[in-house]
Scaffold this motif. Structure first.
Motif, short mmCIF file in Angstrom:
data_model
loop_
_atom_site.label_atom_id
_atom_site.label_comp_id
_atom_site.label_asym_id
_atom_site.label_seq_id
_atom_site.Cartn_x
_atom_site.Cartn_y
_atom_site.Cartn_z
N ARG A 1 0.88 -1.20 0.06
CA ARG A 1 0.00 -0.18 -0.02
C ARG A 1 0.91 1.09 -0.01
O ARG A 1 0.44 2.04 -0.58
N GLY A 2 1.98 1.18 0.70
CA GLY A 2 2.72 2.41 1.07
C GLY A 2 3.39 2.75 -0.12
O GLY A 2 3.73 3.94 -0.92
N LEU A 3 3.95 1.66 -0.91
CA LEU A 3 4.82 1.70 -2.04
C LEU A 3 3.80 2.28 -3.33
O LEU A 3 4.19 3.14 -4.11
N SER A 4 2.78 1.67 -3.44
CA SER A 4 1.73 2.04 -4.34
C SER A 4 1.35 3.69 -4.22
O SER A 4 1.10 4.13 -5.39
N GLU A 5 1.28 4.19 -2.95
CA GLU A 5 0.80 5.24 -2.84
C GLU A 5 2.10 6.23 -3.28
O GLU A 5 1.76 7.48 -3.87
N LEU A 6 3.38 5.82 -3.05
CA LEU A 6 4.53 6.67 -3.61
C LEU A 6 4.25 6.81 -4.73
O LEU A 6 4.59 7.92 -5.45
N PHE A 7 4.25 5.52 -5.78
CA PHE A 7 4.35 5.78 -7.02
C PHE A 7 2.88 6.68 -7.57
O PHE A 7 3.13 7.46 -8.70
N SER A 8 1.97 6.49 -7.02
CA SER A 8 0.77 7.24 -7.46
C SER A 8 0.97 8.77 -7.30
O SER A 8 0.39 9.36 -8.02
N ARG A 9 1.71 8.95 -6.22
CA ARG A 9 2.04 10.47 -5.89
C ARG A 9 3.22 11.02 -6.69
O ARG A 9 3.66 12.07 -6.48
N HIS A 10 3.79 10.23 -7.57
CA HIS A 10 4.93 10.63 -8.00
C HIS A 10 6.12 10.98 -7.18
O HIS A 10 7.13 11.63 -7.55
N ASP A 11 6.07 10.22 -6.13
CA ASP A 11 7.19 10.67 -4.96
C ASP A 11 8.28 9.39 -5.11
O ASP A 11 8.68 9.12 -3.97
N ILE A 12 8.68 9.29 -6.02
CA ILE A 12 9.81 8.10 -6.35
C ILE A 12 10.79 8.82 -7.22
O ILE A 12 10.39 9.35 -8.37
#
Length: 334
Positions: free
Chosen positions: A172-183
């Motif tokens: 969930r956490g990684l998916s949220e990072l990707f969806s927020r473009h925070d990678i």
């Protein structure tokens, strides 16, 4: 950043599987498209047909159709039905270069030639199969049965850094990072020619090509916004460069984004079998042949993110794999 090239827009590309030609006569036209076609497909349910249409697997005269509610017209339709894949991937003892691992996630350097997860035409030998063997039961079901742990992907023939989740919380956490473009993600590409400006930003909309549903394309309307920042590291071949080394960072992550954007700039990735139209310089052709280089010259070199559980800032680098390093060395002599 969502995934790239390679990337997280992980929709099936039409063309995988078996294609059926369906002829609608004047007597059959006029009804809803899905209703009109269904009698020609006795082995399919209407729900399955509607899903295939929404995936872009139906076309008329080469033009994709994605809404089964549209009125059926006279003509020959092409419907591609993907080949079935195993519902449960098997664990396989495959080589796996692990860059980092804890109880929540694992970071690997994926080799070229390994698909991220099973798909039509690639039933096994994937990163998922390798992760299931390496991680055991800790990976089971995380993010879904078919793609356990996968939150982004790289094309089969793109090498480099990938992260996978080992717990639901991390997924969930990684998916949220990707969806927020925070990678933070950076790729290195060896391209034909060189960009006209040494650095810049490409901002377009990317979606499936209206002319070839197996490809993505820059679109005037529709699709999704795609932003790539690039910087030319080296040029090869003198004042009129015949090839270049380019570093690309992603602000978004659309399917095949870097490959599409490099081709859009007129300098596609060397060896790209899909977007590499146009013949390279003779010296580049000889370099590719001499190295037996037969994939897109694209490598995910850097991945950085905040650990979704511990909050620690993590960053990983993967050097160019041997095949790209050898090709680079040859290009440097041009």
């Amino acid at each position: 950043m969502t995934a790239d090239d390679d990337i997280d827009d992980d929709l099936p590309l039409a063309g995988d599987g078996e294609t059926h030609d369906l002829v609608l006569t004047a007597e059959m036209a006029g009804d809803r498209l899905d209703r009109a076609l269904l009698p020609l497909l006795p082995d399919l349910s209407r729900a399955r047909l509607q899903a295939l249409i929404s995936e872009g697997r139906l076309s008329l005269d080469g033009q994709p159709l994605t809404d089964g509610k549209h009125k059926a017209r006279v003509g020959t339709y092409a419907l591609t039905i993907p080949a079935p894949v195993s519902a449960i991937p098997e664990a396989q003892n495959l080589p796996l270069e692990v860059l980092y691992e804890d109880a929540h996630l694992i970071v690997v350097n994926k080799p070229a030639g390994m698909a991220a997860h099973p798909a039509p035409g690639t039933a096994d030998g994937t990163l998922v199969n390798a992760l299931l063997f390496h991680c055991g039961d800790s990976l089971s079901g995380i993010g879904g049965v078919l793609r356990p742990g996968i939150v982004h992907r790289l094309d089969k023939d793109t090498s480099g850094v990938m992260v996978a989740a080992k717990s639901d919380a991390a997924h969930r956490g990684l998916s949220e990072l990707f969806s927020r473009h925070d990678i933070d993600r950076a790729y290195e590409a060896l391209v034909r020619g060189a960009p006209k400006t040494a650095s810049g930003t490409v901002t377009t909309r990317i979606g499936r090509s209206p002319h070839d549903r197996k490809k993505m394309a820059v679109l005037k309307s529709g699709g999704r916004e795609a932003i790539t920042h690039y910087r030319t590291l080296d040029r090869f071949g003198g004042d009129k460069p015949v090839a270049a080394r380019v570093r690309c960072t992603l602000e978004t992550g659309r399917t095949h984004q870097i490959r599409v954007h490099m081709a859009y700039l007129g300098c596609p990735c060397l060896g790209d079998p899909v977007y590499g139209s146009g013949a390279p310089h003779k010296g580049v052709v000889e370099a590719l042949k001499g190295q037996s280089f037969a994939r897109q010259a694209l490598h995910a070199a850097h991945l950085g993110f905040v650990h979704p559980i511990t909050g620690e800032r993590l960053a990983f680098e993967a050097p160019l794999p041997a095949d790209m390093a050898d090709l680079l060395s040859t290009l440097e002599s041009l």
